[in-house]
Design an enzyme around this catalytic site. Structure first.
Site, PDB file in Angstrom:
ATOM      1  N   LYS A 169      -4.229  15.818  -8.028  1.00 57.41           N
ATOM      2  CA  LYS A 169      -3.531  15.747  -9.324  1.00 57.41           C
ATOM      3  C   LYS A 169      -2.858  17.082  -9.680  1.00 57.41           C
ATOM      4  CE  LYS A 169      -4.133  11.443 -10.538  1.00 57.41           C
ATOM      5  NZ  LYS A 169      -3.018  10.508 -10.305  1.00 57.41           N
ATOM      6  N   TYR A 179      -9.718  14.611  -5.914  1.00 55.99           N
ATOM      7  CA  TYR A 179      -8.843  14.078  -6.970  1.00 55.99           C
ATOM      8  C   TYR A 179      -8.177  15.206  -7.764  1.00 55.99           C
ATOM      9  CZ  TYR A 179      -7.713  11.053 -11.040  1.00 55.99           C
ATOM     10  OH  TYR A 179      -7.096  10.367 -12.057  1.00 55.99           O
ATOM     11  N   ASP A 232       0.874  -1.174   0.000  1.00 58.84           N
ATOM     12  CA  ASP A 232       0.000   0.000   0.000  1.00 58.84           C
ATOM     13  C   ASP A 232       0.912   1.225   0.000  1.00 58.84           C
ATOM     14  OD1 ASP A 232      -1.537   2.197   0.628  1.00 58.84           O
ATOM     15  OD2 ASP A 232      -2.660   1.205   2.226  1.00 58.84           O
TER      16      ASP A 232
HETATM   17  P1  NAI Z   1      -6.909   1.541 -12.280  1.00 56.19           P
HETATM   18  O1  NAI Z   1      -7.938   1.726 -11.222  1.00 56.19           O
HETATM   19  O2  NAI Z   1      -7.227   0.682 -13.450  1.00 56.19           O
HETATM   20  O3  NAI Z   1      -5.533   1.036 -11.653  1.00 56.19           O
HETATM   21  C1  NAI Z   1      -4.991   1.642 -10.502  1.00 56.19           C
HETATM   22  C2  NAI Z   1      -4.165   0.621  -9.764  1.00 56.19           C
HETATM   23  O4  NAI Z   1      -3.650   1.253  -8.583  1.00 56.19           O
HETATM   24  C3  NAI Z   1      -5.006  -0.585  -9.302  1.00 56.19           C
HETATM   25  O5  NAI Z   1      -4.374  -1.792  -9.670  1.00 56.19           O
HETATM   26  C4  NAI Z   1      -5.078  -0.400  -7.793  1.00 56.19           C
HETATM   27  O6  NAI Z   1      -5.169  -1.612  -7.060  1.00 56.19           O
HETATM   28  C5  NAI Z   1      -3.765   0.329  -7.515  1.00 56.19           C
HETATM   29  N1  NAI Z   1      -3.800   1.014  -6.220  1.00 56.19           N
HETATM   30  C6  NAI Z   1      -4.797   1.753  -5.693  1.00 56.19           C
HETATM   31  N2  NAI Z   1      -4.479   2.175  -4.463  1.00 56.19           N
HETATM   32  C7  NAI Z   1      -3.237   1.695  -4.194  1.00 56.19           C
HETATM   33  C8  NAI Z   1      -2.367   1.789  -3.083  1.00 56.19           C
HETATM   34  N3  NAI Z   1      -2.731   2.448  -1.973  1.00 56.19           N
HETATM   35  N4  NAI Z   1      -1.162   1.171  -3.151  1.00 56.19           N
HETATM   36  C9  NAI Z   1      -0.787   0.493  -4.268  1.00 56.19           C
HETATM   37  N5  NAI Z   1      -1.581   0.362  -5.346  1.00 56.19           N
HETATM   38  C10 NAI Z   1      -2.792   0.959  -5.314  1.00 56.19           C
HETATM   39  O7  NAI Z   1      -6.532   3.023 -12.742  1.00 56.19           O
HETATM   40  P2  NAI Z   1      -5.875   3.590 -14.102  1.00 56.19           P
HETATM   41  O8  NAI Z   1      -6.975   4.156 -14.922  1.00 56.19           O
HETATM   42  O9  NAI Z   1      -4.949   2.606 -14.682  1.00 56.19           O
HETATM   43  O10 NAI Z   1      -5.082   4.840 -13.497  1.00 56.19           O
HETATM   44  C11 NAI Z   1      -3.690   4.824 -13.230  1.00 56.19           C
HETATM   45  C12 NAI Z   1      -3.256   6.227 -12.855  1.00 56.19           C
HETATM   46  O11 NAI Z   1      -3.571   7.126 -13.909  1.00 56.19           O
HETATM   47  C13 NAI Z   1      -3.954   6.782 -11.606  1.00 56.19           C
HETATM   48  O12 NAI Z   1      -3.059   7.570 -10.866  1.00 56.19           O
HETATM   49  C14 NAI Z   1      -5.041   7.641 -12.190  1.00 56.19           C
HETATM   50  O13 NAI Z   1      -5.467   8.621 -11.292  1.00 56.19           O
HETATM   51  C15 NAI Z   1      -4.347   8.185 -13.422  1.00 56.19           C
HETATM   52  N6  NAI Z   1      -5.259   8.651 -14.466  1.00 56.19           N
HETATM   53  C16 NAI Z   1      -6.141   7.796 -15.084  1.00 56.19           C
HETATM   54  C17 NAI Z   1      -6.990   8.261 -16.066  1.00 56.19           C
HETATM   55  C18 NAI Z   1      -7.972   7.390 -16.785  1.00 56.19           C
HETATM   56  O14 NAI Z   1      -8.776   7.915 -17.589  1.00 56.19           O
HETATM   57  N7  NAI Z   1      -7.986   6.089 -16.593  1.00 56.19           N
HETATM   58  C19 NAI Z   1      -6.978   9.681 -16.463  1.00 56.19           C
HETATM   59  C20 NAI Z   1      -6.016  10.471 -15.749  1.00 56.19           C
HETATM   60  C21 NAI Z   1      -5.184   9.969 -14.788  1.00 56.19           C
END
Ligand code: NAI
Length: 253
Positions: A158, A154, A63
């Site tokens: 960000k 958020y 985490d």
């Molecule tokens: P996702 O929800 O598919 O994957 C996020 C991953 O982070 C998950 O595997 C989750 O278990 C892990 N995670 C969450 N809390 C955690 C913690 N405390 N410790 C370790 N791991 C943890 O999200 P996605 O879409 O792949 O997003 C990745 C990054 O990109 C994030 O920072 C998100 O805010 C950012 N982002 C995503 C966008 C989108 O449209 N999908 C747009 C802009 C930014």
């Protein structure tokens, strides 16, 4: 391209989505990859995929908002894979709510994972980067940093990531460490799928209705973001520091 051969890359939240695509991309660039995520089974699954593809990878359930866990994890990474050269602070969560309904827990959780998590991981990673006089840190911001209804927590986190990125670039640049951020727009992942579910609109409809607002007329894929992160970790970007690159299929607004 093998420009990350003999480098260790840590990707947080790498079990799925943008993190998984980034881990695969950096592995293809030659790095040994440390996959960090919350759930041990998910971490092992992601590592299995990478190894199947020929990568050197190891999994670390962690985490990122827990300082003791982060410290222990980076120690284990150094022992198992070697000194860390690349860090991608990607782990993320959403706790969307309009301000009047947003709980303190919604606020703290989002700040904890995005800001505190990025801070804790960067503080650990810089140790070996400074020793090596080489390092790349890429932080995940978002187009929501420019303001987004229902995302006071958020968007603040960000936007904070962008200031954090600039400050680390100033502090770590003298040690040949490049710190940059990417700010994706709408990327097709479990996170955006869950948002559609929460608002009760089929994901295909959300995607369809978003298309006319995206000049490139397509929804972003995790690989689109991973490719920019890879570039920021390459020598071609060695004079780029403290920047936020929007990966939004058009100018960010
Ligand atoms: P996702 O929800 O598919 O994957 C996020 C991953 O982070 C998950 O595997 C989750 O278990 C892990 N995670 C969450 N809390 C955690 C913690 N405390 N410790 C370790 N791991 C943890 O999200 P996605 O879409 O792949 O997003 C990745 C990054 O990109 C994030 O920072 C998100 O805010 C950012 N982002 C995503 C966008 C989108 O449209 N999908 C747009 C802009 C930014």
């Amino acid at each position: 391209m093998n420009f990350l051969a003999n480098k260790v890359a840590v990707v947080t939240g790498a079990a799925r989505g943008i993190g998984a695509a980034t881990a695969a991309r950096l592995a293809a660039d030659g790095a040994a990859v440390a996959v960090l995520d919350l759930n041990e089974g998910d971490v092992e699954g992601a590592v299995g995929e990478l190894v199947k593809g020929g990568a050197t990878a190891a999994g670390f359930p962690c985490d990122v908002s827990d300082s003791a866990a982060v410290e222990k994890t980076f120690e284990a990474i150094r022992t198992q894979l070697g000194p860390v050269g690349v860090l991608v602070n990607n782990a993320g969560v959403l706790r969307d709510n309009l301000l009047f309904k947003m709980s303190e827990d919604d606020w703290e959780t989002v700040m904890g994972v995005h800001l505190r998590g990025s801070f804790l991981c960067a503080r650990e990673a810089q140790k070996s980067m400074v020793d090596q006089r080489w390092g790349k840190i890429v932080n995940l911001s978002s187009s929501s940093a420019l303001g987004a209804r229902g995302q006071a927590n958020y968007s603040a986190a960000k936007a904070g990531i962008q200031a954090f990125t600039k400050t680390l670039a100033i502090e770590l640049g003298p040690f040949n460490i490049n710190v940059n951020a990417v700010a994706p727009g709408f990327i097709e992942t479990a996170m955006t799928r869950a948002t559609a579910e929460r608002i009760g609109v089929p994901f295909d409809e959300v995607k369809e209705s978003s298309l006319h607002e995206i000049p490139m007329r397509r929804i972003g894929q995790p690989e689109d973001v991973a490719a920019v992160i890879s570039f920021l970790c390459s020598d071609d970007a060695s004079y780029v520091a403290g920047q936020t690159v929007y990966v939004t299929g058009g100018p960010a607004s």
